[in-house]
Motif scaffolding. Structure first.
Motif, PDB file in Angstrom:
ATOM      1  N   HIS A  27      -7.576 -71.663  -6.104  1.00 48.71           N
ATOM      2  CA  HIS A  27      -8.941 -72.046  -5.733  1.00 48.71           C
ATOM      3  C   HIS A  27      -9.886 -71.919  -6.932  1.00 48.71           C
ATOM      4  O   HIS A  27     -10.694 -72.816  -7.188  1.00 48.71           O
ATOM      5  CB  HIS A  27      -9.453 -71.182  -4.581  1.00 48.71           C
ATOM      6  CG  HIS A  27      -8.616 -71.271  -3.352  1.00 48.71           C
ATOM      7  ND1 HIS A  27      -8.313 -72.459  -2.726  1.00 48.71           N
ATOM      8  CD2 HIS A  27      -7.992 -70.315  -2.642  1.00 48.71           C
ATOM      9  CE1 HIS A  27      -7.553 -72.229  -1.682  1.00 48.71           C
ATOM     10  NE2 HIS A  27      -7.343 -70.932  -1.602  1.00 48.71           N
ATOM     11  N   ILE A  28      -9.777 -70.807  -7.644  1.00 41.28           N
ATOM     12  CA  ILE A  28     -10.646 -70.574  -8.804  1.00 41.28           C
ATOM     13  C   ILE A  28     -10.360 -71.593  -9.895  1.00 41.28           C
ATOM     14  O   ILE A  28     -11.281 -72.139 -10.502  1.00 41.28           O
ATOM     15  CB  ILE A  28     -10.497 -69.122  -9.294  1.00 41.28           C
ATOM     16  CG1 ILE A  28     -11.064 -68.167  -8.228  1.00 41.28           C
ATOM     17  CG2 ILE A  28     -11.186 -68.920 -10.643  1.00 41.28           C
ATOM     18  CD1 ILE A  28     -10.736 -66.704  -8.455  1.00 41.28           C
ATOM     19  N   ILE A  31     -12.047 -74.868  -9.222  1.00 48.51           N
ATOM     20  CA  ILE A  31     -13.510 -74.871  -9.292  1.00 48.51           C
ATOM     21  C   ILE A  31     -14.000 -74.677 -10.723  1.00 48.51           C
ATOM     22  O   ILE A  31     -14.792 -75.467 -11.235  1.00 48.51           O
ATOM     23  CB  ILE A  31     -14.105 -73.768  -8.385  1.00 48.51           C
ATOM     24  CG1 ILE A  31     -13.694 -73.998  -6.931  1.00 48.51           C
ATOM     25  CG2 ILE A  31     -15.630 -73.734  -8.507  1.00 48.51           C
ATOM     26  CD1 ILE A  31     -13.964 -72.810  -6.020  1.00 48.51           C
ATOM     27  N   TRP A  32     -13.554 -73.609 -11.366  1.00 48.85           N
ATOM     28  CA  TRP A  32     -14.087 -73.239 -12.676  1.00 48.85           C
ATOM     29  C   TRP A  32     -13.034 -73.180 -13.776  1.00 48.85           C
ATOM     30  O   TRP A  32     -13.363 -73.043 -14.942  1.00 48.85           O
ATOM     31  CB  TRP A  32     -14.739 -71.852 -12.626  1.00 48.85           C
ATOM     32  CG  TRP A  32     -15.841 -71.725 -11.641  1.00 48.85           C
ATOM     33  CD1 TRP A  32     -17.066 -72.335 -11.684  1.00 48.85           C
ATOM     34  CD2 TRP A  32     -15.849 -70.922 -10.460  1.00 48.85           C
ATOM     35  NE1 TRP A  32     -17.820 -71.960 -10.603  1.00 48.85           N
ATOM     36  CE2 TRP A  32     -17.102 -71.087  -9.839  1.00 48.85           C
ATOM     37  CE3 TRP A  32     -14.922 -70.069  -9.861  1.00 48.85           C
ATOM     38  CZ2 TRP A  32     -17.445 -70.449  -8.656  1.00 48.85           C
ATOM     39  CZ3 TRP A  32     -15.263 -69.433  -8.683  1.00 48.85           C
ATOM     40  CH2 TRP A  32     -16.502 -69.629  -8.098  1.00 48.85           C
ATOM     41  N   GLY A  33     -11.779 -73.187 -13.409  1.00 50.78           N
ATOM     42  CA  GLY A  33     -10.714 -72.895 -14.360  1.00 50.78           C
ATOM     43  C   GLY A  33     -10.424 -71.402 -14.325  1.00 50.78           C
ATOM     44  O   GLY A  33     -11.283 -70.598 -13.962  1.00 50.78           O
ATOM     45  N   TRP A  34      -9.220 -71.044 -14.681  1.00 55.25           N
ATOM     46  CA  TRP A  34      -8.786 -69.651 -14.616  1.00 55.25           C
ATOM     47  C   TRP A  34      -8.773 -69.059 -16.010  1.00 55.25           C
ATOM     48  O   TRP A  34      -8.015 -69.477 -16.870  1.00 55.25           O
ATOM     49  CB  TRP A  34      -7.393 -69.556 -14.004  1.00 55.25           C
ATOM     50  CG  TRP A  34      -6.860 -68.167 -13.852  1.00 55.25           C
ATOM     51  CD1 TRP A  34      -6.036 -67.517 -14.724  1.00 55.25           C
ATOM     52  CD2 TRP A  34      -7.117 -67.256 -12.784  1.00 55.25           C
ATOM     53  NE1 TRP A  34      -5.753 -66.252 -14.255  1.00 55.25           N
ATOM     54  CE2 TRP A  34      -6.404 -66.072 -13.058  1.00 55.25           C
ATOM     55  CE3 TRP A  34      -7.875 -67.320 -11.616  1.00 55.25           C
ATOM     56  CZ2 TRP A  34      -6.429 -64.967 -12.206  1.00 55.25           C
ATOM     57  CZ3 TRP A  34      -7.899 -66.227 -10.772  1.00 55.25           C
ATOM     58  CH2 TRP A  34      -7.181 -65.065 -11.072  1.00 55.25           C
ATOM     59  N   ARG A 115     -15.492 -73.318  -0.810  1.00 56.69           N
ATOM     60  CA  ARG A 115     -15.539 -74.641  -0.161  1.00 56.69           C
ATOM     61  C   ARG A 115     -14.166 -75.308  -0.187  1.00 56.69           C
ATOM     62  O   ARG A 115     -13.805 -76.016   0.748  1.00 56.69           O
ATOM     63  CB  ARG A 115     -16.563 -75.535  -0.847  1.00 56.69           C
ATOM     64  CG  ARG A 115     -18.001 -75.109  -0.612  1.00 56.69           C
ATOM     65  CD  ARG A 115     -18.961 -76.025  -1.359  1.00 56.69           C
ATOM     66  NE  ARG A 115     -19.026 -77.324  -0.712  1.00 56.69           N
ATOM     67  CZ  ARG A 115     -20.005 -77.689   0.115  1.00 56.69           C
ATOM     68  NH1 ARG A 115     -20.995 -76.876   0.377  1.00 56.69           N
ATOM     69  NH2 ARG A 115     -19.991 -78.892   0.659  1.00 56.69           N
ATOM     70  N   VAL A 116     -13.405 -75.081  -1.259  1.00 61.57           N
ATOM     71  CA  VAL A 116     -12.093 -75.722  -1.385  1.00 61.57           C
ATOM     72  C   VAL A 116     -11.024 -75.047  -0.527  1.00 61.57           C
ATOM     73  O   VAL A 116      -9.913 -75.548  -0.423  1.00 61.57           O
ATOM     74  CB  VAL A 116     -11.617 -75.770  -2.862  1.00 61.57           C
ATOM     75  CG1 VAL A 116     -12.576 -76.603  -3.704  1.00 61.57           C
ATOM     76  CG2 VAL A 116     -11.429 -74.375  -3.438  1.00 61.57           C
ATOM     77  N   ASN A 117     -11.347 -73.916   0.090  1.00 57.77           N
ATOM     78  CA  ASN A 117     -10.378 -73.188   0.901  1.00 57.77           C
ATOM     79  C   ASN A 117     -10.591 -73.515   2.390  1.00 57.77           C
ATOM     80  O   ASN A 117     -11.059 -72.694   3.172  1.00 57.77           O
ATOM     81  CB  ASN A 117     -10.485 -71.677   0.647  1.00 57.77           C
ATOM     82  CG  ASN A 117      -9.338 -70.906   1.252  1.00 57.77           C
ATOM     83  OD1 ASN A 117      -8.555 -71.428   2.025  1.00 57.77           O
ATOM     84  ND2 ASN A 117      -9.257 -69.632   0.896  1.00 57.77           N
ATOM     85  N   GLY A 118     -10.223 -74.735   2.750  1.00 55.63           N
ATOM     86  CA  GLY A 118     -10.402 -75.194   4.120  1.00 55.63           C
ATOM     87  C   GLY A 118      -9.653 -74.353   5.133  1.00 55.63           C
ATOM     88  O   GLY A 118     -10.124 -74.146   6.255  1.00 55.63           O
ATOM     89  N   GLU A 119      -8.494 -73.844   4.757  1.00 56.23           N
ATOM     90  CA  GLU A 119      -7.707 -73.005   5.672  1.00 56.23           C
ATOM     91  C   GLU A 119      -8.472 -71.736   6.052  1.00 56.23           C
ATOM     92  O   GLU A 119      -8.533 -71.368   7.225  1.00 56.23           O
ATOM     93  CB  GLU A 119      -6.368 -72.647   5.020  1.00 56.23           C
ATOM     94  CG  GLU A 119      -5.426 -71.885   5.909  1.00 56.23           C
ATOM     95  CD  GLU A 119      -4.100 -71.597   5.216  1.00 56.23           C
ATOM     96  OE1 GLU A 119      -3.462 -70.600   5.615  1.00 56.23           O
ATOM     97  OE2 GLU A 119      -3.703 -72.328   4.296  1.00 56.23           O
TER      98      GLU A 119
END
Length: 169
Positions: A27-28, A31-34, A115-119
């Motif tokens: 997820h990270i 969104i931003w890169g790890w 937001r990207v973690n729909g589950e």
């Protein structure tokens, strides 16, 4: 099955980091890169500042919870379970206990979900949570019990130990 939580100690930090990275890295990254160094530093700061709990299923570590507890509210920073124990009712049972304890204290409980973690968002919605705000990365969610807690606002003491639980599921 018995679910228990206990306050984490410094010897649990690496275990919790592994759970964190496993659950949140994708997820990270999206969104931003790890950035592993930055993430580990941020994780260490949160571990030092928050109340962290190991979640065990019949004495085997299966996740962790992290809470920020203050005089006016409680923020659920993390509720992370390993994939092997998801969809067993463990997360719902833990969330219910946390919500009950914050409500009894007169404090609302808040949480954010990517937001990207729909589950995860669907899980919280099934448990009665609703989106109260959103930004580019997160949904901030609340539960109807929070309104009653906010109206009561008596300040029964809450200590990190208040959230240690033992639940038969």
């Amino acid at each position: 099955m018995k679910i228990t939580t206990r306050l984490a100690c410094t010897t649990d930090q690496d275990t919790i980091w592994t759970l964190y990275e496993s659950a949140l890295r994708a997820h990270i990254e999206s969104i931003w890169g790890w950035d592993r160094v930055w993430q580990r530093d941020d994780f260490n700061k949160a571990f030092a500042a928050s109340a962290s709990y190991i979640v065990e299923l019949d004495t085997q570590v299966c996740g962790y919870i992290q809470l920020d507890i203050d005089d006016t509210d409680v923020h659920l920073r993390m509720l992370v379970l390993t994939p092997t124990v998801r969809s067993m009712g463990i997360g719902a049972a833990l969330l219910k206990k946390i919500l009950q304890r914050t409500h009894r204290s007169g404090r609302p409980l808040h949480l954010r979900v990517f937001r990207v973690n729909g589950e995860a968002k669907r899980f919280y919605e099934r448990e009665g949570w609703v989106v109260e705000a959103a930004d580019d990365a997160f949904f901030t969610m609340t539960h109807p019990l929070n309104e009653a807690a906010g109206l009561r606002r008596f300040t029964a003491a809450l200590f990190p130990e208040s959230f240690e639980v033992s639940i038969d599921v």
